[in-house]
Write an enzyme that holds these catalytic residues in place. Structure first.
Site, mmCIF file in Angstrom:
data_model
loop_
_atom_site.group_PDB
_atom_site.id
_atom_site.type_symbol
_atom_site.label_atom_id
_atom_site.label_comp_id
_atom_site.label_asym_id
_atom_site.label_seq_id
_atom_site.Cartn_x
_atom_site.Cartn_y
_atom_site.Cartn_z
ATOM 1 N N PHE A 149 0.849 -1.196 0.000
ATOM 2 C CA PHE A 149 0.000 0.000 0.000
ATOM 3 C C PHE A 149 0.891 1.255 0.000
ATOM 4 C CE2 PHE A 149 -2.877 3.053 2.082
ATOM 5 C CZ PHE A 149 -4.023 2.862 1.318
ATOM 6 N N ASP A 226 1.432 -5.405 8.020
ATOM 7 C CA ASP A 226 0.293 -4.506 7.916
ATOM 8 C C ASP A 226 -0.945 -5.381 7.729
ATOM 9 O OD1 ASP A 226 -1.743 -2.724 7.152
ATOM 10 O OD2 ASP A 226 -0.304 -1.309 6.300
ATOM 11 N N TYR A 251 -11.286 0.908 10.454
ATOM 12 C CA TYR A 251 -12.467 1.412 9.723
ATOM 13 C C TYR A 251 -12.836 0.534 8.530
ATOM 14 C CZ TYR A 251 -8.668 3.700 7.098
ATOM 15 O OH TYR A 251 -7.523 3.961 6.401
ATOM 16 N N LYS A 252 -12.068 -0.536 8.304
ATOM 17 C CA LYS A 252 -12.383 -1.445 7.202
ATOM 18 C C LYS A 252 -13.295 -2.545 7.748
ATOM 19 C CE LYS A 252 -8.392 0.116 4.671
ATOM 20 N NZ LYS A 252 -6.950 0.027 4.458
ATOM 21 N N ARG A 404 -12.401 -3.159 -7.692
ATOM 22 C CA ARG A 404 -12.202 -4.018 -6.539
ATOM 23 C C ARG A 404 -13.545 -4.284 -5.874
ATOM 24 N NH1 ARG A 404 -8.296 -2.030 -1.739
ATOM 25 N NH2 ARG A 404 -10.179 -0.833 -1.339
HETATM 26 C C1 LIG Z 1 -6.180 1.229 4.265
HETATM 27 C C2 LIG Z 1 -4.735 0.960 4.487
HETATM 28 C C3 LIG Z 1 -3.939 1.857 5.205
HETATM 29 C C4 LIG Z 1 -4.528 3.167 5.650
HETATM 30 O O1 LIG Z 1 -3.710 3.916 6.476
HETATM 31 P P1 LIG Z 1 -4.322 5.222 7.160
HETATM 32 O O2 LIG Z 1 -3.209 5.765 7.950
HETATM 33 O O3 LIG Z 1 -5.504 4.791 7.954
HETATM 34 O O4 LIG Z 1 -4.772 6.134 6.069
HETATM 35 C C5 LIG Z 1 -2.627 1.515 5.448
HETATM 36 N N1 LIG Z 1 -2.115 0.346 4.980
HETATM 37 C C6 LIG Z 1 -2.856 -0.522 4.276
HETATM 38 C C7 LIG Z 1 -2.270 -1.809 3.782
HETATM 39 C C8 LIG Z 1 -4.189 -0.235 3.999
HETATM 40 O O5 LIG Z 1 -4.927 -1.077 3.281
#
Ligand SMILES: *Cc1c(COP(=O)(O)O)cnc(C)c1O
Length: 431
Positions: A149, A226, A251-252, A404
């Protein structure tokens, strides 16, 4: 030629019957009714619960109760221990909620998980802590993969510049993900840290976390996972796998709401040894001593920097409580049925137009979402996504030409999957 190829109407009746049978047999169907489904009446198929989960009805009530009774009723006293309030003081919430997440989803014993900041910020703190630990031992490289990401890659670039580290990038296939063999070949005596996503944000590839963790340990390095796309979607066993550190979003799949605070896991064996760089008063051993000199707090509390985002934790508590009741194993079973059904639909309805599935088909390597690419269909998937949204079908677009399909098991029905993919087929056919 089969009957279905001759007669598309019969084909659709067949898929509708299958979706109805899967929904009728779904042991988690009642959990879907706990969400505020009618709050977005224009959305008939929500296929993005892996980007932003839906709110629960109990969340609305919990936020209201918090404002009236805890914030409004206790004011500044809310931070302390108050025996009249069953939840205890807010000072305890970051580790208490971390423990709840650990119990429901991480396969981790208490006292190793904390809720604070965003995933990006917690990732920075842990990368810095692990990198500094490695540098002190003559290890100056960090191993990562090119398809992680963006925020993870950007943080790594920043820390590398800040600390004079070398980043060793593993080129990953964006339609698959990182493999144990690739990691074993990349790590060595100069590796301080290796870091990857457990479920790849684009393809949904589920990495072999125990295998990769032991490959990294074999080189004497630390591993940081992660978990943003795996927490609440696939079972985790962080303690048993020997993971050093992890971060993830709430939040996911945990349905904590937009911008909900993230969590970080740091294995107990590293407490007091790894030091995070953002030394703030709330991570101090005695925040209210207001003295001179930083003395890190006990255990995982040391990962906290400033005042914890208590209000943002209220919805996370509700989401995690629901997950705990449903059970992560049942969630994973439904997740595999949802992605399996979506794969069958994609093969039958989208592949004939040239749309390609670019996610693993193997259930052992499949996370909770699927990505399809425009392929040879000639469709402009960015425009197709906009038309889907306008019609109440909500997946998300991923550059350059991916759609997706996020299938959050607690809130998504098989009927929604069918509706989403038939709507997509309709737009691709007319493209
Ligand atoms: C959604 C996501 C994030 C989001 O990070 P934020 O700091 O909440 O914006 C980070 N890493 C991965 C792999 C994600 O899918």
């Amino acid at each position: 030629m089969t009957a279905t190829e001759q007669d598309p109407t019969q084909d659709l009746a067949h898929w509708a019957a299958r979706a109805a049978a899967l929904d009728a047999a779904d042991p988690l169907a009642a959990h879907r009714e706990e969400f505020l489904l009618q709050a977005a009446p224009a959305v008939s198929a929500y296929l993005d619960g892996n980007s932003l989960g839906r709110p629960l009805k109990a969340t609305a009530a919990a936020v209201d109760r918090f404002v009236h009774h805890e914030w409004g009723g206790r004011l500044i006293q809310g931070w302390g221990q108050d025996t009249h309030v069953p939840d205890g003081g807010w000072m305890d919430w970051p580790v208490d909620l971390g423990d709840r997440i650990a119990r429901a989803a991480l396969g981790a014993a208490g006292g190793q998980t904390v809720v604070a900041d965003s995933t990006t910020v917690l990732f920075y703190k842990l990368v810095r802590a692990a990198a500094d630990h490695g540098l002190a031992r003559g290890r100056d490289e960090v191993v990562a993969d090119t398809d992680n990401f963006p925020t993870d890659r950007f943080v790594l670039e920043g820390v590398a510049a800040e600390r004079g580290l070398r980043l060793r990038w593993i080129q990953t296939d964006p339609a698959a993900g990182i493999t144990t063999e690739q990691v074993a070949a990349a790590v060595g005596p100069r590796t301080a840290l290796a870091t990857f996503s457990h479920v790849a944000y684009r393809s949904g590839h589920l990495a072999d976390a125990p295998g990769i963790t032991s490959a990294v340990h074999g080189a004497g390095a630390l591993v940081l996972w992660d978990l943003s796309h795996s927490v609440g979607s696939v079972p985790l066993e962080l303690d048993a796998w020997g993971v050093d550190a992890a971060v993830g979003c709430t939040y996911k799949y945990l349905n904590g709401g937009p911008g909900a605070p993230a969590f970080a896991y740091l294995a107990a064996g590293h407490h007091g040894i790894l030091r995070q760089p953002v030394q703030g008063w709330m991570g101090h051993a005695d925040p209210f001593a207001m003295g001179t000199g930083y003395d890190p707090g006990p255990g995982v509390r040391q990962l906290i920097s400033g005042t914890p985002p208590i209000l943002g934790m209220v919805p996370v508590r509700v989401g995690v409580e629901q997950l705990h009741r449903a059970g992560i194993e049942a969630v994973r079973r439904k997740s595999l049925l949802l992605t399996g059904f979506a794969l069958d639909l994609a093969d039958a309805l989208l592949a004939p137009h040239g749309v390609q599935v670019v996610s693993p088909r193997d259930p052992d390597r499949r996370g909770g979402h699927l990505t399809v690419r425009a392929g040879t269909s000639g469709a402009d998937f960015r425009a197709v996504t906009a038309r889907l949204w306008a019609g109440g079908v909500v997946p998300d677009f991923r550059t350059p030409d991916g759609i997706r399909l996020g299938l959050a098991p607690l809130s998504t029905s098989f009927g929604e999957v069918l509706e989403g993919i038939t709507a997509l087929e309709h737009l691709v056919r007319s493209a």
